[in-house]
Design a protein around this motif. Sequence first.
Motif, PDB file in Angstrom:
ATOM      1  N   UNK A  98      83.695  95.700  -2.278  1.00  0.00           N
ATOM      2  CA  UNK A  98      82.511  95.317  -1.511  1.00  0.00           C
ATOM      3  C   UNK A  98      81.235  95.711  -2.257  1.00  0.00           C
ATOM      4  N   UNK A  99      81.226  96.903  -2.842  1.00  0.00           N
ATOM      5  CA  UNK A  99      80.043  97.348  -3.579  1.00  0.00           C
ATOM      6  C   UNK A  99      79.741  96.425  -4.757  1.00  0.00           C
ATOM      7  N   UNK A 100      80.796  95.876  -5.378  1.00  0.00           N
ATOM      8  CA  UNK A 100      80.608  95.016  -6.551  1.00  0.00           C
ATOM      9  C   UNK A 100      80.359  93.556  -6.173  1.00  0.00           C
ATOM     10  N   UNK A 101      81.137  93.046  -5.214  1.00  0.00           N
ATOM     11  CA  UNK A 101      81.121  91.611  -4.936  1.00  0.00           C
ATOM     12  C   UNK A 101      80.438  91.237  -3.629  1.00  0.00           C
ATOM     13  N   UNK A 102      80.230  92.206  -2.741  1.00  0.00           N
ATOM     14  CA  UNK A 102      79.648  91.900  -1.446  1.00  0.00           C
ATOM     15  C   UNK A 102      80.711  91.679  -0.383  1.00  0.00           C
TER      16      UNK A 102
END
Length: 206
Positions: free
Chosen positions: A32-36
């Motif tokens: 989530x932190x990288x891709x949303x």
Amino acid sequence: MRSENEPSGQNPRSFIEEARRAQIVCSAVAVIAEAGFAKASLARIAEHAGISKGVISYHFAGKDELMEEVVRHTYQGAVAHVAARMEGLTTATELVRTHILAAAEYMRGHRDQLKTLGEIFNNLREADGAPRFGINGNEKLYELLERLYRLGQAGGEFRAFDPRVMAVTHQAALDTMFAYWVANPGHDLDAHARELADLVERACRA
């Protein structure tokens, strides 16, 4: 969440099961932190964790439940850290300052978790479209901060003011500080926290 609503009589999870759930949560945070939020499918999280999607489905009823566990896990770690820093303090001024500084100290080492919380809060919805984690989800935090401010008023450290207004303002300032830092990684989070603690102290002082 399953983690807080186990059926009566069900055996507690084994160490291996808890470790697997923790692994899935960590992978969810990273993805989530990288891709949303929108692109963080269970398949993508499973790939990051090096497991099958079925393993995630065994431990969590779906993406929503996994997201709830990510929030619970993140807050659990932050609360434990802040509580440890506040232990043994006696004055309301010390407690309020330490709450701010210790929260920043913890989040400085958990930026991905903080970024993930923002994604979940902004995107996870109830069936009717309402945010799953609305502002009223902060009620326990507001109650804790209210007690700190009432303690300061009772002991003569703090002037007269509405403790609920101050509690809401305190938490909103923290949330905005973290959101600004996530958007601007070069911002000095510790300096911001110290300045915020000074502002709050001056605002409350008798």
